[in-house]
Enzyme design. Structure first.
Site, PDB file in Angstrom:
ATOM      1  N   ARG A  93       0.993  -1.241   0.040  1.00 54.20           N
ATOM      2  CA  ARG A  93       0.067   0.041   0.020  1.00 54.20           C
ATOM      3  C   ARG A  93       0.889   1.346   0.015  1.00 54.20           C
ATOM      4  O   ARG A  93       0.388   2.323   0.629  1.00 54.20           O
ATOM      5  CB  ARG A  93      -0.817  -0.034   1.281  1.00 54.20           C
ATOM      6  N   ARG A  99      -3.910   6.485   0.975  1.00 53.04           N
ATOM      7  CA  ARG A  99      -4.099   7.687   1.592  1.00 53.04           C
ATOM      8  C   ARG A  99      -3.401   8.434   2.444  1.00 53.04           C
ATOM      9  O   ARG A  99      -3.678   9.570   2.638  1.00 53.04           O
ATOM     10  CB  ARG A  99      -5.617   7.482   2.438  1.00 53.04           C
ATOM     11  N   ARG A 127      -7.249  10.868  -6.266  1.00 55.81           N
ATOM     12  CA  ARG A 127      -8.557   9.995  -5.962  1.00 55.81           C
ATOM     13  C   ARG A 127      -9.816  10.998  -6.144  1.00 55.81           C
ATOM     14  O   ARG A 127     -10.821  10.561  -6.800  1.00 55.81           O
ATOM     15  CB  ARG A 127      -8.612   9.226  -4.674  1.00 55.81           C
ATOM     16  N   ASP A 179      -6.904  -3.044  -7.483  1.00 57.09           N
ATOM     17  CA  ASP A 179      -7.518  -3.645  -6.272  1.00 57.09           C
ATOM     18  C   ASP A 179      -7.866  -5.367  -6.425  1.00 57.09           C
ATOM     19  O   ASP A 179      -8.043  -5.579  -7.603  1.00 57.09           O
ATOM     20  CB  ASP A 179      -8.647  -3.035  -5.597  1.00 57.09           C
ATOM     21  N   TYR A 216     -14.643 -12.157   0.172  1.00 60.56           N
ATOM     22  CA  TYR A 216     -15.634 -11.004  -0.181  1.00 60.56           C
ATOM     23  C   TYR A 216     -16.821 -11.160  -1.251  1.00 60.56           C
ATOM     24  O   TYR A 216     -17.862 -10.569  -0.830  1.00 60.56           O
ATOM     25  CB  TYR A 216     -14.474 -10.056  -0.629  1.00 60.56           C
TER      26      TYR A 216
HETATM   27  O1  CP3 Z   1      -0.059   0.555  -3.256  1.00 54.43           O
HETATM   28  C1  CP3 Z   1      -0.361  -0.778  -3.270  1.00 54.43           C
HETATM   29  O2  CP3 Z   1      -0.190  -1.714  -2.493  1.00 54.43           O
HETATM   30  C2  CP3 Z   1      -1.257  -1.218  -4.433  1.00 54.43           C
HETATM   31  C3  CP3 Z   1      -2.700  -1.162  -4.704  1.00 54.43           C
HETATM   32  C4  CP3 Z   1      -3.377  -2.095  -3.586  1.00 54.43           C
HETATM   33  C5  CP3 Z   1      -4.644  -1.750  -3.294  1.00 54.43           C
HETATM   34  N1  CP3 Z   1      -5.310  -2.734  -2.453  1.00 54.43           N
HETATM   35  C6  CP3 Z   1      -5.093  -0.175  -3.208  1.00 54.43           C
HETATM   36  C7  CP3 Z   1      -6.345   0.274  -2.258  1.00 54.43           C
HETATM   37  C8  CP3 Z   1      -3.361  -3.517  -3.239  1.00 54.43           C
HETATM   38  C9  CP3 Z   1      -2.259  -4.500  -3.482  1.00 54.43           C
HETATM   39  C10 CP3 Z   1      -4.634  -3.764  -2.686  1.00 54.43           C
HETATM   40  C11 CP3 Z   1      -4.623  -5.301  -2.163  1.00 54.43           C
HETATM   41  C12 CP3 Z   1      -5.987  -5.618  -1.516  1.00 54.43           C
HETATM   42  N2  CP3 Z   1      -7.476  -4.752  -1.573  1.00 54.43           N
HETATM   43  C13 CP3 Z   1      -6.243  -6.674  -0.544  1.00 54.43           C
HETATM   44  C14 CP3 Z   1      -4.816  -7.447   0.080  1.00 54.43           C
HETATM   45  C15 CP3 Z   1      -3.840  -6.664   0.887  1.00 54.43           C
HETATM   46  C16 CP3 Z   1      -4.438  -6.222   2.252  1.00 54.43           C
HETATM   47  O3  CP3 Z   1      -4.464  -5.216   2.339  1.00 54.43           O
HETATM   48  O4  CP3 Z   1      -4.814  -7.157   2.998  1.00 54.43           O
HETATM   49  C17 CP3 Z   1      -7.365  -6.404   0.088  1.00 54.43           C
HETATM   50  C18 CP3 Z   1      -7.972  -7.525   1.077  1.00 54.43           C
HETATM   51  C19 CP3 Z   1      -8.041  -5.412  -0.841  1.00 54.43           C
HETATM   52  C20 CP3 Z   1      -9.571  -5.257  -0.529  1.00 54.43           C
HETATM   53  C21 CP3 Z   1      -9.718  -3.832  -0.113  1.00 54.43           C
HETATM   54  N3  CP3 Z   1      -9.479  -2.852  -0.993  1.00 54.43           N
HETATM   55  C22 CP3 Z   1     -10.264  -3.454   1.027  1.00 54.43           C
HETATM   56  C23 CP3 Z   1     -10.818  -4.180   2.379  1.00 54.43           C
HETATM   57  C24 CP3 Z   1     -10.198  -2.022   1.076  1.00 54.43           C
HETATM   58  C25 CP3 Z   1     -10.869  -0.953   2.081  1.00 54.43           C
HETATM   59  C26 CP3 Z   1     -10.124  -0.785   3.032  1.00 54.43           C
HETATM   60  C27 CP3 Z   1      -9.362   0.323   3.121  1.00 54.43           C
HETATM   61  O5  CP3 Z   1      -7.950   0.226   3.313  1.00 54.43           O
HETATM   62  O6  CP3 Z   1      -9.921   1.381   2.605  1.00 54.43           O
HETATM   63  C28 CP3 Z   1      -9.867  -1.581  -0.157  1.00 54.43           C
HETATM   64  C29 CP3 Z   1      -9.532  -0.290  -0.707  1.00 54.43           C
HETATM   65  C30 CP3 Z   1      -8.248   0.075  -1.338  1.00 54.43           C
HETATM   66  N4  CP3 Z   1      -7.504  -0.635  -2.020  1.00 54.43           N
HETATM   67  C31 CP3 Z   1      -7.593   1.466  -1.072  1.00 54.43           C
HETATM   68  C32 CP3 Z   1      -6.359   1.518  -1.754  1.00 54.43           C
HETATM   69  C33 CP3 Z   1      -5.301   2.468  -1.754  1.00 54.43           C
HETATM   70  C34 CP3 Z   1      -8.226   2.517  -0.097  1.00 54.43           C
HETATM   71  C35 CP3 Z   1      -9.377   3.283  -0.888  1.00 54.43           C
HETATM   72  C36 CP3 Z   1      -9.395   4.555  -1.107  1.00 54.43           C
HETATM   73  O7  CP3 Z   1      -8.696   5.462  -1.734  1.00 54.43           O
HETATM   74  O8  CP3 Z   1     -10.133   5.072  -0.261  1.00 54.43           O
END
Ligand code: CP3
Length: 348
Positions: free
Chosen positions: A29, A33, A42, A79, A155
């Site tokens: 990540r 944010r 975003r 994602d 999910y």
């Molecule tokens: O920089 C990176 O790592 C690349 C991008 C990336 C994102 N999600 C962007 C993201 C990667 C590799 C993921 C993987 C992901 N997504 C996982 C596996 C890794 C982990 O974190 O456990 C999972 C379970 C998800 C599903 C997911 N996506 C959830 C549960 C959420 C909401 C929780 C949160 O952190 O907001 C997301 C949203 C998400 N994916 C965001 C980002 C940057 C935040 C969204 C936003 O901008 O509001």
């Protein structure tokens, strides 16, 4: 035979089994944010999925952390939930709520999935990968990724995040045939998706199994190790030379069997994995990546310094990639990330 471009990329050298000092470093990540420029892009994109499906903006947010910090790898901005979306399910990200999906409720729902549409629908993601392949610095590696079938299935069945995974587990235990049918679709779709990322320019793959640790041993073998093993073997056969990192978060002592049976080139360790045990038991089997607690990166200061030192002292003598044990959290001060990179790269 070594490919010349790889020799310039410490991240790929480490995955090939080399011990590097300092070790390569990137953070899960790393685009997100905690960076004000991410929040601005975003905002411009509208929704989170619009950001993932607009190559120009997805390339931009992938590059943002690289402009601030000299990471050894960039990870495609997307994602894990674009896969269920591409095979026919509704996925929405509501601000502050996390993902919301229309849950699968029947065998008919599973049979209606459209894995054949994935490549076409995820065209924008492959375009992002192609854009990144030509935009990143020559010593930076490009990581593609997908969620593991088990985590993605949770999910799709729960309709979003879950505390106890009771719906997904009820499919595992009381509807094993329906669950197996869903997993077959996801194994095929994930393999196809990752091959297309490699063909677009991804140089390594990470498979995120965030919820691996909630399954008992028997189910862990069947639904974590077997699917990731099948995907890894398919990638190794069809696109040899592209390393695969598995991240079975929460696997505990099963990390060892996971590495042996999946054949991954690297393994992501969560923050709970004891370092001396990892050095002795896991590092002889493959490259290890991890595992500082993301909350120590929020804290910074001497506690973070001690944690970095301990990681380098324990895992730095074998094939190792510095990372966190899970993704960066939004409240992380960006200056702590600079400090972290300095500490990892300081001469020792
Ligand atoms: O920089 C990176 O790592 C690349 C991008 C990336 C994102 N999600 C962007 C993201 C990667 C590799 C993921 C993987 C992901 N997504 C996982 C596996 C890794 C982990 O974190 O456990 C999972 C379970 C998800 C599903 C997911 N996506 C959830 C549960 C959420 C909401 C929780 C949160 O952190 O907001 C997301 C949203 C998400 N994916 C965001 C980002 C940057 C935040 C969204 C936003 O901008 O509001």
């Amino acid at each position: 035979m070594s490919v010349p471009s790889k020799t310039q990329k410490p991240f790929l050298q480490a995955l090939a089994g080399e011990t590097l000092s300092p070790p390569p470093v990137w953070l899960m990540r790393q685009a997100g944010r905690y960076l004000p420029e991410y929040r601005a892009t975003r905002e411009e994109a509208g929704g989170f999925l619009d950001l993932c499906y607009t190559p120009k903006l997805a390339v931009e947010v992938t590059l943002q952390p690289l402009r601030r910090y000299a990471f050894d790898a960039a990870i495609l901005f997307s994602d894990i939930l674009v896969v269920p979306n591409a095979i026919g399910r509704q996925v929405a990200f509501k601000q502050g709520e996390g993902p919301v999906l229309d849950p699968l409720t029947s065998r008919a729902d599973v049979e209606a999935l459209e894995p054949g549409k994935l490549r076409e629908r995820l065209g924008p993601v492959f375009e992002t990968v192609r854009g990144l392949a030509s935009a990143i610095p020559s010593t930076t590696a490009l990581i593609g990724f997908a969620g593991a079938p088990w985590t993605v299935a949770t999910y799709m069945l729960e309709g979003g995040s879950s505390k106890d995974f009771s719906v997904a587990k009820s499919w595992v235990y009381s509807r094993p045939d329906d669950f197996a049918a869903l997993m077959e679709v996801l194994i095929g779709a994930t393999t196809d998706y990752l091959i297309a990322q490699i063909d677009a320019g991804a140089e390594a793959i990470q498979i995120f199994d965030t919820w691996a640790g909630v399954l008992p041993e028997t189910e862990f073998h069947r639904w974590v190790i077997e699917p990731i093993g099948r995907i890894t073997r398919a990638l190794h056969e069809q696109r040899p030379g592209v390393p695969v990192i598995g991240f079975p978060k929460g696997a505990g002592v099963l990390y060892e069997t996971f590495i042996r049976e999946t054949g991954v080139d690297g393994v992501g360790l969560d923050a709970s994995v004891p370092l001396a045990w990892a050095a002795k038991t896991l590092q002889p089997l493959c490259t290890v990546q991890g595992n500082m607690d993301p909350l120590l990166l929020v804290e910074g200061g001497p506690l973070m310094e001690q944690a970095v030192k301990r990681l380098l002292d324990t895992l730095g003598h074998g094939p190792f990639i510095f990372n966190l044990g899970h993704g960066i959290v939004p409240q992380t001060p960006p200056e702590n990330v600079s400090r972290l990179i300095d500490l990892v790269r300081a001469p020792r």
